[in-house]
Scaffold this motif. Sequence first.
Motif, PDB file in Angstrom:
ATOM      1  N   TYR B 209     -44.705  46.918 -92.944  1.00 11.68           N
ATOM      2  CA  TYR B 209     -45.293  47.799 -91.932  1.00 11.68           C
ATOM      3  C   TYR B 209     -44.481  47.651 -90.650  1.00 11.68           C
ATOM      4  O   TYR B 209     -43.758  46.667 -90.473  1.00 11.68           O
ATOM      5  N   LEU B 210     -44.651  48.623 -89.752  1.00 17.02           N
ATOM      6  CA  LEU B 210     -43.957  48.498 -88.465  1.00 17.02           C
ATOM      7  C   LEU B 210     -44.389  47.224 -87.754  1.00 17.02           C
ATOM      8  O   LEU B 210     -43.581  46.526 -87.150  1.00 17.02           O
ATOM      9  N   CYS B 211     -45.682  46.935 -87.781  1.00 12.76           N
ATOM     10  CA  CYS B 211     -46.193  45.701 -87.191  1.00 12.76           C
ATOM     11  C   CYS B 211     -47.567  45.439 -87.810  1.00 12.76           C
ATOM     12  O   CYS B 211     -48.100  46.308 -88.505  1.00 12.76           O
ATOM     13  N   PRO B 212     -48.151  44.273 -87.581  1.00 12.89           N
ATOM     14  CA  PRO B 212     -49.457  43.995 -88.210  1.00 12.89           C
ATOM     15  C   PRO B 212     -50.524  45.027 -87.865  1.00 12.89           C
ATOM     16  O   PRO B 212     -51.390  45.340 -88.681  1.00 12.89           O
ATOM     17  N   ALA B 213     -50.439  45.569 -86.655  1.00  9.96           N
ATOM     18  CA  ALA B 213     -51.471  46.525 -86.246  1.00  9.96           C
ATOM     19  C   ALA B 213     -51.469  47.760 -87.128  1.00  9.96           C
ATOM     20  O   ALA B 213     -52.520  48.359 -87.373  1.00  9.96           O
ATOM     21  N   PHE B 214     -50.305  48.158 -87.604  1.00 10.55           N
ATOM     22  CA  PHE B 214     -50.256  49.334 -88.474  1.00 10.55           C
ATOM     23  C   PHE B 214     -50.857  49.022 -89.846  1.00 10.55           C
ATOM     24  O   PHE B 214     -51.215  49.933 -90.580  1.00 10.55           O
ATOM     25  N   TYR B 215     -50.943  47.753 -90.182  1.00  8.58           N
ATOM     26  CA  TYR B 215     -51.646  47.378 -91.413  1.00  8.58           C
ATOM     27  C   TYR B 215     -53.153  47.314 -91.144  1.00  8.58           C
ATOM     28  O   TYR B 215     -53.939  47.964 -91.821  1.00  8.58           O
ATOM     29  N   TYR B 216     -53.527  46.570 -90.128  1.00 12.75           N
ATOM     30  CA  TYR B 216     -54.961  46.389 -89.866  1.00 12.75           C
ATOM     31  C   TYR B 216     -55.595  47.643 -89.286  1.00 12.75           C
ATOM     32  O   TYR B 216     -56.738  47.956 -89.569  1.00 12.75           O
ATOM     33  N   GLY B 217     -54.846  48.325 -88.455  1.00 10.94           N
ATOM     34  CA  GLY B 217     -55.414  49.489 -87.775  1.00 10.94           C
ATOM     35  C   GLY B 217     -55.281  50.772 -88.561  1.00 10.94           C
ATOM     36  O   GLY B 217     -55.853  51.776 -88.206  1.00 10.94           O
ATOM     37  N   ASN B 228     -34.054  46.475 -99.566  1.00 12.79           N
ATOM     38  CA  ASN B 228     -32.942  46.503 -98.616  1.00 12.79           C
ATOM     39  C   ASN B 228     -32.937  47.758 -97.736  1.00 12.79           C
ATOM     40  O   ASN B 228     -32.746  47.680 -96.542  1.00 12.79           O
ATOM     41  N   ASP B 229     -33.108  48.907 -98.358  1.00 14.82           N
ATOM     42  CA  ASP B 229     -33.076  50.144 -97.564  1.00 14.82           C
ATOM     43  C   ASP B 229     -34.504  50.528 -97.201  1.00 14.82           C
ATOM     44  O   ASP B 229     -35.203  51.138 -98.001  1.00 14.82           O
ATOM     45  N   ILE B 230     -34.887  50.160 -95.996  1.00 13.03           N
ATOM     46  CA  ILE B 230     -36.283  50.388 -95.597  1.00 13.03           C
ATOM     47  C   ILE B 230     -36.398  51.769 -94.947  1.00 13.03           C
ATOM     48  O   ILE B 230     -35.758  52.033 -93.926  1.00 13.03           O
ATOM     49  N   PRO B 231     -37.181  52.631 -95.560  1.00 16.52           N
ATOM     50  CA  PRO B 231     -37.261  53.996 -95.025  1.00 16.52           C
ATOM     51  C   PRO B 231     -38.244  54.082 -93.863  1.00 16.52           C
ATOM     52  O   PRO B 231     -39.452  54.005 -94.065  1.00 16.52           O
ATOM     53  N   ILE B 232     -37.738  54.204 -92.651  1.00 21.10           N
ATOM     54  CA  ILE B 232     -38.626  54.430 -91.501  1.00 21.10           C
ATOM     55  C   ILE B 232     -38.392  55.857 -91.037  1.00 21.10           C
ATOM     56  O   ILE B 232     -37.374  56.168 -90.420  1.00 21.10           O
ATOM     57  N   LYS B 233     -39.321  56.722 -91.380  1.00 18.72           N
ATOM     58  CA  LYS B 233     -39.155  58.127 -91.002  1.00 18.72           C
ATOM     59  C   LYS B 233     -39.258  58.260 -89.483  1.00 18.72           C
ATOM     60  O   LYS B 233     -40.114  57.643 -88.863  1.00 18.72           O
ATOM     61  N   ASN B 234     -38.409  59.080 -88.950  1.00 21.03           N
ATOM     62  CA  ASN B 234     -38.368  59.291 -87.496  1.00 21.03           C
ATOM     63  C   ASN B 234     -38.246  57.973 -86.722  1.00 21.03           C
ATOM     64  O   ASN B 234     -38.858  57.786 -85.667  1.00 21.03           O
ATOM     65  N   ARG B 235     -37.448  57.075 -87.277  1.00 19.74           N
ATOM     66  CA  ARG B 235     -37.257  55.766 -86.647  1.00 19.74           C
ATOM     67  C   ARG B 235     -36.778  55.901 -85.206  1.00 19.74           C
ATOM     68  O   ARG B 235     -37.135  55.104 -84.338  1.00 19.74           O
ATOM     69  N   TYR B 242     -35.896  58.039 -76.705  1.00 18.03           N
ATOM     70  CA  TYR B 242     -36.721  59.166 -77.157  1.00 18.03           C
ATOM     71  C   TYR B 242     -38.138  59.120 -76.595  1.00 18.03           C
ATOM     72  O   TYR B 242     -39.017  59.799 -77.111  1.00 18.03           O
ATOM     73  N   SER B 243     -38.345  58.319 -75.582  1.00 17.62           N
ATOM     74  CA  SER B 243     -39.642  58.318 -74.919  1.00 17.62           C
ATOM     75  C   SER B 243     -39.478  58.868 -73.507  1.00 17.62           C
ATOM     76  O   SER B 243     -38.983  58.174 -72.614  1.00 17.62           O
ATOM     77  N   PRO B 244     -39.860  60.120 -73.279  1.00 21.95           N
ATOM     78  CA  PRO B 244     -39.624  60.719 -71.955  1.00 21.95           C
ATOM     79  C   PRO B 244     -40.287  59.950 -70.819  1.00 21.95           C
ATOM     80  O   PRO B 244     -39.780  59.954 -69.697  1.00 21.95           O
ATOM     81  N   ILE B 245     -41.387  59.279 -71.085  1.00 23.18           N
ATOM     82  CA  ILE B 245     -42.050  58.527 -70.012  1.00 23.18           C
ATOM     83  C   ILE B 245     -41.366  57.162 -69.827  1.00 23.18           C
ATOM     84  O   ILE B 245     -41.009  56.781 -68.709  1.00 23.18           O
ATOM     85  N   CYS B 246     -41.164  56.447 -70.902  1.00 17.95           N
ATOM     86  CA  CYS B 246     -40.670  55.060 -70.793  1.00 17.95           C
ATOM     87  C   CYS B 246     -39.220  54.986 -70.314  1.00 17.95           C
ATOM     88  O   CYS B 246     -38.828  54.019 -69.664  1.00 17.95           O
ATOM     89  N   ARG B 247     -38.424  55.983 -70.661  1.00 17.52           N
ATOM     90  CA  ARG B 247     -37.004  55.858 -70.317  1.00 17.52           C
ATOM     91  C   ARG B 247     -36.746  56.006 -68.819  1.00 17.52           C
ATOM     92  O   ARG B 247     -35.658  55.693 -68.349  1.00 17.52           O
ATOM     93  N   ILE B 248     -37.734  56.484 -68.074  1.00 14.93           N
ATOM     94  CA  ILE B 248     -37.539  56.561 -66.619  1.00 14.93           C
ATOM     95  C   ILE B 248     -38.269  55.427 -65.901  1.00 14.93           C
ATOM     96  O   ILE B 248     -38.309  55.385 -64.682  1.00 14.93           O
ATOM     97  N   LEU B 266     -51.492  59.659 -79.954  1.00 13.67           N
ATOM     98  CA  LEU B 266     -51.095  60.252 -81.238  1.00 13.67           C
ATOM     99  C   LEU B 266     -49.587  60.273 -81.457  1.00 13.67           C
ATOM    100  O   LEU B 266     -49.117  60.810 -82.450  1.00 13.67           O
ATOM    101  N   GLU B 267     -48.821  59.713 -80.533  1.00  7.28           N
ATOM    102  CA  GLU B 267     -47.364  59.665 -80.686  1.00  7.28           C
ATOM    103  C   GLU B 267     -46.875  58.239 -80.426  1.00  7.28           C
ATOM    104  O   GLU B 267     -47.257  57.633 -79.418  1.00  7.28           O
ATOM    105  N   VAL B 268     -45.988  57.744 -81.289  1.00  8.02           N
ATOM    106  CA  VAL B 268     -45.489  56.376 -81.111  1.00  8.02           C
ATOM    107  C   VAL B 268     -44.647  56.228 -79.844  1.00  8.02           C
ATOM    108  O   VAL B 268     -44.501  55.123 -79.317  1.00  8.02           O
ATOM    109  N   ASN B 269     -44.092  57.331 -79.362  1.00  8.41           N
ATOM    110  CA  ASN B 269     -43.181  57.240 -78.215  1.00  8.41           C
ATOM    111  C   ASN B 269     -43.848  57.600 -76.891  1.00  8.41           C
ATOM    112  O   ASN B 269     -43.163  57.729 -75.880  1.00  8.41           O
TER     113      ASN B 269
END
Lengths: 391, 331
Positions: B209-217, B228-235, B242-248, B266-269
């Motif tokens: 999982y991305l992190c434990p929270a994505f498992y528990y939550g 070996n090849d871990i598929p993370i869609k829209n990684r 790619y975070s318009p708020i965080c990058r500034i 509703l958005e990871v970024n």
Amino acid sequence: MPTKDPVKIEGKNTWEEGRSKSVTFIVTEDCQLRCKYCYLVGKNKSGRLEFDIAKRAIDYLLREREFITENSVVLDFIGGEPFIEVDLIDRVCDYFKARAFEENHPWFNSYRFSFSTNGLLYHDDGVQRYISKNKSHLSIQITIDGTRAKHDLQRVYPNGQGSYDDVVRNIPRWLEQFPDSSTKVTVSSGDIPFIRESVLHLWKLGIKEVNINVVFEDVWKPGDDERFEEQLVSLADEIINKKLYESYSCSFFSKSLGQPYRDNMNWCGAGKMLAVDHLGNFYPCIRFVGFSLQKRAALMLGNCFDGIDRNRLRSFLTLDMASQSPAECLDCDVASGCAWCQGANYDSADTETIFQRATYLCKMHKARVRANNYFWNKLSRKLHQDLRAQS
Amino acid sequence: MLKYLLVVLSESSAPFCYYEKKPRKNPKRDLLPLKSLEEAVIFALKNNLKVNFLYPDHKLDKAYNALIDEVDHVKIVPFGSRETYPDSILVIESDGFPAAGELKGLRDENIIFRLRKNDLGKLSSRLNLLLMKCKRINLVLMDIEAYGAEDFEQYRRQLETVSDKMLKLSAKKDPPELSVLTDRLALDRMNNCSAGLKHLTVAPDGKLYLCPAFYYGRAGDTLGGIRNDIPIKNRHLLELKYSPICRICDAYHCRRCVFLNKKLTLEVNTPSSQQCRISHIEREASRLYLQKLKEAGGNPVALADIPEIAYGDPFEIVETKKLSIADFKKL
């Protein structure tokens, strides 16, 4: 020298464009038609807006002055087919006017009621009464897709019968009441061969402004772009040869089309507008309502009881072009004017996100750009020649 | 590039971040299968990953301990297991805060302190106790989705009080670190959680999982089995660019928790208003703390000042700081 630009092909701006709040009331999820390209994939008879829900939504919108700051509003009534519920709409409009007046809200002096209709009920007494009552605040767009062949290919009744005759008979009255009206034409793969004659046909019917777009979904077949380009080039020739550019507009042709990106703005206004469904739920636009989506669950922003969850708006209000576009789009030399629909992107994305731009339209956009270049280069030369001849 | 792996050894392992663990069933049956642990260890060894093992509050079998010992690792354990697993990072919950006697034996500990919103008023007093015993405290504010204006103000006041305590302790040879107050001081770029980018999680079901929270939550799908090849869609959406708020933003210490982002916006970024406000309260507390440290003439004189800003949430300035396409490409 001519004192004004004789070229009208690019059309006009809409009322208070970019300065008004657009609120879409989905008054019914029912429609008399089953248009083959329609994005509303879940039409039904049960999704009907109740007056009390509409009242609550209006109360909420008028109350949230600090949050919803626009001084103008467009209340957009949509379906399904909105005029199926004209009596309800009439009550909702009356309620809005009364409440805006009581609240001394700026919207009372700056509002429009807007409709996209299939036109089948336009002659109905109830619809005509409503129009008489609200005429100075109305924008009504009847959708007619072009020639009978093009229209009836897509816009059909549930039994498959075309609806052209039932719509076209209402066009004269509509144009008499709203002479500057426009229509919206949708193009899918199957009706590309009818584009040229359809635009010309609509102009002949008296509809001077034709807004036309290709569907955002992944429906395109190999060679569609070439056929599309041929149609637009042929249309361009006809427009120039017959000087139709002096009187008519068609959104396929625009001077701002086909340049590298100059800014980083999002194309779509989802989230800046708001849609309300029959349960009183709020959405970024109608394309995020359940019956518009094929793969994903509805994406709600809140509801008229609890209000809008502002956290859910943050991504819509900060979304820019670069953050959602693949590198090939950012590097594209002819990128400007390449459209997308945030709801269609969300529906087709690999994850539940609005940050993944679908690129199904890439080839179609490039074909449009080539035809658009052809049009403006040829028109420019002709205008210069005409000018020289005059002098 | 992945740098470490989190391995949740049990459904009831100590949660160390913003998520809640599952109710404990049978301690034996809720363990990560031994075979999955072996796969995780081998994966870590092959990919030069350090491992953080999240321990439950019950003892593990020898076979588990043997496998764990095969790889460089850190143990994250519930406070109650501190004697079983010395030299571990301890997780302390504010609603099960240890009695004074229990804290007596602590010395130079590394602690994760999870503070419930209900206990916000006790933050400074709890931290004052812990700071005496620790070399580092990572503070995790739980329930931030329920934070409102009064809570933000209370948090600000609590940090102000803690800041005074920290200032006194700063004269010590090795003063303690408090994540929300001291991390920002030395940072000149974002240093966030980076789930999915720098680390992944093996959950008790043996999947990634991305992190434990994505498992528990259950906020997102599993990434599948360990391979070996871990598929993370829209990684790429996990990246700062790619975070318009965080990058500034320059609240560099912010966790930028992609789980909370997904849950609340509703958005990871896209960070929630609460996440941004809390991080900016901490940023301001850090700014003032640094000022006081410099006035006191301590070591941090060399650290760059943190600029004073007029906003408490970068969402307020996104429009004015929008990047051009050219500048975006340079990131």
